[in-house]
Design an enzyme around this catalytic site. Structure first.
Site, short mmCIF file in Angstrom:
data_model
loop_
_atom_site.label_atom_id
_atom_site.label_comp_id
_atom_site.label_asym_id
_atom_site.label_seq_id
_atom_site.Cartn_x
_atom_site.Cartn_y
_atom_site.Cartn_z
N CYS A 1 -3.53 8.30 -9.03
CA CYS A 1 -3.48 6.87 -9.34
C CYS A 1 -3.95 6.60 -10.77
CB CYS A 1 -4.26 6.07 -8.31
SG CYS A 1 -3.73 4.36 -8.25
N HIS B 1 -2.11 7.97 -3.51
CA HIS B 1 -3.36 8.66 -3.17
C HIS B 1 -3.08 9.68 -2.07
CE1 HIS B 1 -6.29 6.28 -5.45
NE2 HIS B 1 -5.47 5.27 -5.25
N GLU C 1 -4.55 12.15 -1.18
CA GLU C 1 -5.76 12.59 -0.46
C GLU C 1 -5.94 11.83 0.86
OE1 GLU C 1 -5.67 10.90 -3.26
OE2 GLU C 1 -7.29 9.42 -3.44
N1 GLN Z 1 -6.94 0.54 -11.81
C1 GLN Z 1 -5.63 1.07 -11.62
C2 GLN Z 1 -4.67 0.06 -11.00
O1 GLN Z 1 -5.10 -0.91 -10.43
C3 GLN Z 1 -5.68 2.31 -10.74
C4 GLN Z 1 -6.06 2.04 -9.35
C5 GLN Z 1 -6.47 3.27 -8.58
O2 GLN Z 1 -6.75 4.30 -9.17
N2 GLN Z 1 -6.56 3.16 -7.26
O3 GLN Z 1 -3.49 0.22 -11.10
#
Ligand code: GLN
Length: 556
Positions: free
Chosen positions: A386, A511, A513
């Site tokens: 992400c 994600h 994970e």
């Molecule tokens: N802050 C970034 C976004 O909102 C990444 C979010 C995250 O890593 N879950 O896109």
């Protein structure tokens, strides 16, 4: 077909928090699965937030996201990792959800003519909810983990609802008390606090049938018998939950004490001969593997490991599948920022691979970019999750595509090259709760890419939680410079994955994970661990060659 009526197991924590109720609940579930029963776990959290989405991971640990986009307590991660199936958001009950439901119903005239009370209105809502989960999931057992500790004000009405349920359902409801056994000095176990906690539970009209004892020392016969006598349970129903090398061992440890036959016996059911052989083989691989790797996770919340618990567990799963032990070090990226340049290489040089996990806000971001650059320049395996993907793109834009000052607008609104920007549909969003791009989203992988090789398939779906995305306008510039965009949403609009041509550097907007389980490791993590092992071997070979050259030089 006659409707299946589930049975209910309610897990109550006593004495203190932090005893691992989630792990116990998940272990009970996994044991029941091994005996051929299906289970659906419910967690009740007493806070008045509707969900976990607005909580700080530093205070509350990781926010776990389900397929349907529910942002919930990290215990759901434990459930899925043990049970190997995806859970619905309906299984997460919070004080916030319950009260909003009752108040909305009251406004709609649902209780016309009556004053609305905790008992019976709120408690009825709870019982209906739990029975509905049982019905909808079609499970043999519903496991209900009550968050907090017995005696808390926050969960008192929920426990009262469980008492009523036991009265209505009779033998189909069973209570498990989780407790802690203190050792005053080595071998001197004290059961009195547990006896008092048990009295508190019985004063609520509830009789636990099974008591599970956490402790630093093994439970001896005397302590077991005392608990049995004073807490009104059979000595065979008092179970030891000792310190373990890995949480995944708990189902095995409980089964050694004949947990399933006691538990099922209470329900008048027999335990089949099936066992936890496959599970046990995985646990042995965690405890006694052949290889070892060192991995750095460089994030902002390194002081609180619970903030990245799914990343850590996904590594454990992928490592076990590759017969490897993974040593995780948490690298504080703010420290990296202070120790720029060569020092950073020195600090990071000892790792076989680096992960930059998800995150929000600008603190520590430049340090994360330094870690990513280190991986790209030295071909160290890199996995970006992400924010870890967004920053991989920022790094590439600045250093390879020469887009000076490139950034995400989350960090710098005025950047000349906003390679990452807010998603258009987020512009109108004002509320903070449940408004990110959440849950499982499909992604199509480019054939021939490393991402495709890792997944072994073209269409995948990973869970998401973000507001920012790759700016498509700048993609051609990055592609020209050599960055590979290997995954996109099925409509082609959203970049979901990217990778470097050289080495094993890969990142995803999702994600992965969150979907990793002991019995089904996440493909990207498995690929990452394999790449770390490969890198290690290549390095050993290179060093051996260097050594033999030196030797040759000495000889001649
Ligand atoms: N802050 C970034 C976004 O909102 C990444 C979010 C995250 O890593 N879950 O896109």
């Amino acid at each position: 077909m006659p409707e299946k009526t589930p049975r209910y197991i309610v897990v109550l924590g006593s004495l203190m928090s932090g005893l691992g109720k989630g792990i116990v609940t998940a272990s009970v579930g996994r044991i029941l699965q091994s005996k051929g029963y299906s289970v659906s776990p419910i967690k009740f959290d007493g806070y008045l937030n509707v969900d976990c989405g607005t909580m700080n991971p530093l205070r509350h640990g990781e926010v776990f996201v389900l397929d349907d986009g529910t942002e919930c307590d990290m215990d759901f991660g434990t459930y899925e990792r043990f049970l190997n199936h995806s859970i619905s958001g309906m299984n997460s009950i919070t004080g916030g959800k319950l009260f909003s439901k009752v108040i909305q119903k009251e406004r709609a005239g649902g209780y016309l003519g009556r004053d609305v009370q905790i008992v019976p209105h709120l408690t009825n809502e709870i019982k209906d909810w739990i029975r509905n989960v049982g019905k909808d999931s079609g499970s043999d057992f519903v496991l209900v983990e009550v968050g907090g500790t017995v005696g808390d004000l926050e969960n008192s009405y929920f426990i009262e609802a469980m008492r009523q349920m036991a009265r209505e359902e009779g033998e189909r409801v069973l209570f498990v008390q989780l407790t802690y056994i203190t050792a005053l000095s080595p071998g001197e176990l004290k059961t009195k606090p547990t006896q008092h906690a048990n009295k508190l539970i019985t004063s609520m009209g509830i009789q636990p049938r099974i008591i599970i004892c956490r402790g630093d020392e093994p439970l001896d016969k005397e302590a077991r018998e005392k608990i049995s006598l004073f807490c009104n349970v059979a000595p065979e129903d008092v179970f030891d939950d000792p310190k373990l090398e890995t949480i995944y061992e708990l189902p095995l440890v409980l089964e050694k004490q004949k947990f399933s036959s006691r538990l099922l016996g209470h329900f008048g059911l027999k335990a089949s001969d099936e066992d936890l052989k496959g599970w046990s083989a995985m646990v042995s691989k965690i405890k006694d593997p052949k290889n070892e790797i060192n991995v750095a996770i460089s994030g902002k919340y390194t002081a609180v490991k619970d903030a990245y618990v799914s990343v850590k567990e996904a590594l454990v799963h992928a490592a076990a599948a590759n017969n490897t032990r993974v040593h995780i070090e948490w690298v504080d990226t703010e420290r990296l920022e202070k120790e720029e340049g060569l020092r950073a290489a020195e600090l990071l040089g000892k790792y076989d691979g680096i992960i930059v996990p998800g995150g929000f806000g600008s603190r520590g971001v430049e340090g994360k970019i330094m870690a990513i650059r280190h991986c790209r320049e030295h071909q160290v395996p890199y996995l970006g999750l992400c924010l870890g993907m967004q920053l991989m793109i920022v790094e590439y834009a600045r250093d390879v595509a020469k887009l000076e000052g490139a950034n995400s607008t989350e960090m710098d609104e005025k950047t000349p090259y906003p390679v990452i920007h807010i998603m258009p549909e987020q512009l109108k969003v004002k509320d903070k709760g449940a408004t990110m791009r959440l849950g499982a989203w499909e992604c199509v992988l480019a054939k021939g890419s490393k991402a495709y090789a890792a997944y072994g398939t073209e269409k995948i779906a990973e869970r998401h939680r973000h507001r920012y995305e790759v700016n498509n306008e700048l993609v051609p510039k990055l592609e020209e410079a050599g960055l590979v965009f290997s995954g996109r949403s099925p409509d082609g609009r959203i970049v979901e994955m990217c990778e470097w041509k050289e080495g094993w550097g890969m990142a995803t907007q999702g994600h992965p994970e969150l979907k990793s389980r002991l019995e089904a490791p996440a493909p990207l993590f498995a690929g990452f661990v394999k790449a770390c092992l490969k890198g290690q071997k290549e390095q050993e070979k290179a060093e051996a060659e260097k050594g033999s050259k030196r030797l040759e030089a000495d000889v001649f």
